[in-house]
Design an enzyme around this catalytic site. Structure first.
Site, PDB file in Angstrom:
ATOM      1  N   CYS A 112      -4.957  -9.872  20.030  1.00 23.61           N
ATOM      2  CA  CYS A 112      -4.289  -8.502  20.679  1.00 23.61           C
ATOM      3  C   CYS A 112      -3.293  -9.215  21.585  1.00 23.61           C
ATOM      4  O   CYS A 112      -2.204  -7.914  22.304  1.00 23.61           O
ATOM      5  CB  CYS A 112      -5.468  -8.700  22.287  1.00 23.61           C
ATOM      6  SG  CYS A 112      -7.584  -8.000  21.322  1.00 23.61           S
ATOM      7  N   HIS A 243      -2.327  -4.176  27.483  1.00 21.30           N
ATOM      8  CA  HIS A 243      -3.284  -3.755  26.429  1.00 21.30           C
ATOM      9  C   HIS A 243      -5.142  -3.084  26.559  1.00 21.30           C
ATOM     10  O   HIS A 243      -5.266  -3.071  27.810  1.00 21.30           O
ATOM     11  CB  HIS A 243      -3.435  -5.553  26.011  1.00 21.30           C
ATOM     12  CG  HIS A 243      -4.729  -5.552  24.778  1.00 21.30           C
ATOM     13  ND1 HIS A 243      -4.403  -4.516  23.827  1.00 21.30           N
ATOM     14  CD2 HIS A 243      -5.905  -5.999  25.001  1.00 21.30           C
ATOM     15  CE1 HIS A 243      -6.159  -4.886  23.224  1.00 21.30           C
ATOM     16  NE2 HIS A 243      -7.055  -6.159  23.925  1.00 21.30           N
ATOM     17  N   ASN A 273     -10.951  -1.432  22.397  1.00 21.20           N
ATOM     18  CA  ASN A 273      -9.814  -1.893  22.753  1.00 21.20           C
ATOM     19  C   ASN A 273      -9.404  -2.048  20.408  1.00 21.20           C
ATOM     20  O   ASN A 273     -10.406  -2.529  19.771  1.00 21.20           O
ATOM     21  CB  ASN A 273     -10.595  -3.439  22.426  1.00 21.20           C
ATOM     22  CG  ASN A 273     -10.018  -4.593  22.213  1.00 21.20           C
ATOM     23  OD1 ASN A 273      -8.653  -4.315  21.853  1.00 21.20           O
ATOM     24  ND2 ASN A 273      -9.990  -5.572  23.280  1.00 21.20           N
TER      25      ASN A 273
HETATM   26  N1  COA Z   1     -25.226  -2.761  26.418  1.00 23.01           N
HETATM   27  C1  COA Z   1     -26.485  -2.809  27.425  1.00 23.01           C
HETATM   28  N2  COA Z   1     -26.989  -4.663  28.034  1.00 23.01           N
HETATM   29  C2  COA Z   1     -25.560  -5.092  27.353  1.00 23.01           C
HETATM   30  C3  COA Z   1     -24.363  -4.946  26.444  1.00 23.01           C
HETATM   31  C4  COA Z   1     -24.394  -3.619  26.507  1.00 23.01           C
HETATM   32  N3  COA Z   1     -23.446  -3.692  25.341  1.00 23.01           N
HETATM   33  N4  COA Z   1     -24.051  -6.277  26.397  1.00 23.01           N
HETATM   34  C5  COA Z   1     -24.769  -6.901  27.647  1.00 23.01           C
HETATM   35  N5  COA Z   1     -25.364  -6.509  28.420  1.00 23.01           N
HETATM   36  C6  COA Z   1     -26.018  -7.357  28.872  1.00 23.01           C
HETATM   37  C7  COA Z   1     -25.794  -8.648  29.031  1.00 23.01           C
HETATM   38  O1  COA Z   1     -27.020  -9.001  28.290  1.00 23.01           O
HETATM   39  C8  COA Z   1     -25.918  -9.191  30.710  1.00 23.01           C
HETATM   40  O2  COA Z   1     -27.775  -9.151  30.716  1.00 23.01           O
HETATM   41  P1  COA Z   1     -28.892 -10.363  31.230  1.00 23.01           P
HETATM   42  O3  COA Z   1     -28.206 -10.358  32.658  1.00 23.01           O
HETATM   43  O4  COA Z   1     -29.884  -9.514  31.406  1.00 23.01           O
HETATM   44  O5  COA Z   1     -28.039 -11.360  30.732  1.00 23.01           O
HETATM   45  C9  COA Z   1     -26.161  -7.838  31.466  1.00 23.01           C
HETATM   46  O6  COA Z   1     -25.892  -7.126  30.567  1.00 23.01           O
HETATM   47  C10 COA Z   1     -24.486  -8.627  32.080  1.00 23.01           C
HETATM   48  O7  COA Z   1     -23.205  -8.931  31.284  1.00 23.01           O
HETATM   49  P2  COA Z   1     -22.384  -9.769  31.387  1.00 23.01           P
HETATM   50  O8  COA Z   1     -21.750 -10.532  30.385  1.00 23.01           O
HETATM   51  O9  COA Z   1     -22.816 -10.528  32.329  1.00 23.01           O
HETATM   52  O10 COA Z   1     -21.368  -8.266  31.860  1.00 23.01           O
HETATM   53  P3  COA Z   1     -19.838  -7.611  32.579  1.00 23.01           P
HETATM   54  O11 COA Z   1     -20.425  -7.160  33.237  1.00 23.01           O
HETATM   55  O12 COA Z   1     -19.032  -9.697  32.396  1.00 23.01           O
HETATM   56  O13 COA Z   1     -19.378  -7.006  31.139  1.00 23.01           O
HETATM   57  C11 COA Z   1     -17.951  -7.173  29.088  1.00 23.01           C
HETATM   58  C12 COA Z   1     -18.857  -7.013  30.130  1.00 23.01           C
HETATM   59  C13 COA Z   1     -18.045  -7.857  27.637  1.00 23.01           C
HETATM   60  C14 COA Z   1     -17.846  -5.467  29.084  1.00 23.01           C
HETATM   61  C15 COA Z   1     -16.656  -7.596  29.918  1.00 23.01           C
HETATM   62  O14 COA Z   1     -17.211  -9.330  29.784  1.00 23.01           O
HETATM   63  C16 COA Z   1     -14.959  -7.360  29.492  1.00 23.01           C
HETATM   64  O15 COA Z   1     -14.612  -6.447  29.414  1.00 23.01           O
HETATM   65  N6  COA Z   1     -14.847  -8.951  29.002  1.00 23.01           N
HETATM   66  C17 COA Z   1     -13.611  -9.559  28.881  1.00 23.01           C
HETATM   67  C18 COA Z   1     -13.571  -8.670  26.854  1.00 23.01           C
HETATM   68  C19 COA Z   1     -12.083  -8.340  26.772  1.00 23.01           C
HETATM   69  O16 COA Z   1     -11.264  -7.035  27.541  1.00 23.01           O
HETATM   70  N7  COA Z   1     -11.733  -8.760  25.481  1.00 23.01           N
HETATM   71  C20 COA Z   1     -11.049  -8.730  24.701  1.00 23.01           C
HETATM   72  C21 COA Z   1      -9.954  -9.438  25.156  1.00 23.01           C
HETATM   73  S1  COA Z   1      -8.632  -9.545  24.207  1.00 23.01           S
END
Ligand code: COA
Length: 314
Positions: A112, A243, A273
């Site tokens: 990225c 990004h 993304n």
């Molecule tokens: N829909 C519904 N629920 C979802 C889900 C989806 N698409 N994806 C995850 N969940 C659930 C999880 O299973 C978890 O459930 P649980 O509490 O029962 O275990 C809950 O939502 C919370 O998940 P969590 O991973 O803690 O959420 P978060 O607030 O960290 O958000 C992301 C997840 C991926 C959106 C976030 O971590 C993020 O954006 N990270 C950076 C990703 C990124 O930018 N990557 C590329 C960089 S180059």
């Protein structure tokens, strides 16, 4: 030799097919509300069967070339993590699709952060006199390496391409660049395959929480480093173009810098993304706002981790 390299034009291309958040609950346990609230994403574009990364890249490049009134450039760099083939480089396929037979073309892989790395490289080639014009493209068909059963990753990404043309200039253009990488973070974001490991492309795996934390911290820090090299402060920045991974990451950076969120240009809602393509796509989306002389900061973090920032005058 040229004093500066400067953006002359930009072009973008998004595949026709769109998948809305509301289409996703049919294939996995998720909801439009969850995706919007956690990421700001509402839809993503998906490349058609047989539509290659080089097709997307060439379409974006053609628009940038037309806008610049150029038929050819001296250098083509394609930043991609989803190349058409292992070799040759996607950049030479783009060169062929554009009907160019001269100059030189290669790919760069910094995931990225690829577009920021590629811009820095093109700037160096132009300032050294090895090229007068460069086509810098970020292009991805990243939805092809998603695990569509993993709701923590597949809802986040989309396909697309953005291109800019850099040309030599006596007027200030790119002012500074700062790049970093630290391979100790490889396990936070990677694909579980590769030519050398198992001859497969592999699927994207991510520890979302850790990536989020590092993205906010590192994308912010590196902007400050690059600004310092250019003798500017965050208060001088007219437009911050990060990004486009997650609206909450961009909002957290704006909050940290105490800058108006209108100054942070976003296209993540419609594009999701798009990895290396996200910054040039955001540039094109907001091109009308960018005025000659505006101070612009680009910043990115990607798998590796790699991260970096470019400070430029529009
Ligand atoms: N829909 C519904 N629920 C979802 C889900 C989806 N698409 N994806 C995850 N969940 C659930 C999880 O299973 C978890 O459930 P649980 O509490 O029962 O275990 C809950 O939502 C919370 O998940 P969590 O991973 O803690 O959420 P978060 O607030 O960290 O958000 C992301 C997840 C991926 C959106 C976030 O971590 C993020 O954006 N990270 C950076 C990703 C990124 O930018 N990557 C590329 C960089 S180059």
């Amino acid at each position: 030799m040229a004093k500066y390299s400067k953006i002359i034009s930009c072009g973008s291309y998004l595949p026709e097919k769109v998948i809305n958040n509301s289409d996703l609950p049919a294939i996995l346990e998720t909801s439009d509300e969850w995706i919007r609230a956690r990421t700001g994403i509402t839809q993503r574009h998906i490349a058609a069967d047989g539509e290659l990364t080089s097709d997307l890249a060439a379409k974006a490049a053609k628009i940038a070339l037309e806008k610049a009134g150029l038929a050819a450039v001296d250098l083509i760099i394609v930043a991609t993590t989803t190349p058409d083939t292992t070799f040759p480089a996607t950049a030479v396929s783009v060169q062929k699709k554009l009907g160019m037979h001269s100059g030189f073309a290669f790919d760069i892989q910094a995931v990225c952060s690829g577009f920021v790395y590629a811009m820095n490289m093109a700037d160096i080639y132009i300032k050294s006199g090895q090229a007068k014009t460069a086509l810098v493209i970020g292009a991805e068909t990243i939805t092809r390496i998603l695990d569509w059963a993993d709701r923590g990753t597949c809802v986040l990404f989309g396909d697309g391409a953005g291109a800019v043309i850099l040309g030599e200039s006596d007027e200030p253009g790119i002012l500074s660049a700062k790049l970093h990488s630290d391979g100790q973070f490889q396990q936070e974001l990677y694909v579980d395959g590769g030519v050398s490991i198992n001859q497969q492309a592999g699927l994207l795996r991510m520890n979302g929480k850790e990536v989020f934390r590092h993205a906010v911290e590192k994308m912010g820090n590196v902007v400050l480093e690059a600004l310092e090299d250019a003798d500017y402060g965050i208060e001088d920045v007219k437009w911050l173009i990060p990004h486009q991974a997650n609206q909450r990451i961009m909002d957290a950076i704006a909050k940290r810098f105490k800058i108006d969120s209108d100054k942070v240009l976003s296209a993540v809602a419609k594009h999701a993304n798009t990895s290396a393509a996200s910054i040039p796509l955001a540039i094109c989306e907001h091109e009308a706002k960018l005025k000659s002389g505006d101070l612009v900061a680009l910043t990115a973090l990607g798998a590796g981790f790699t991260w970096g920032s470019i400070i430029l005058k529009w």
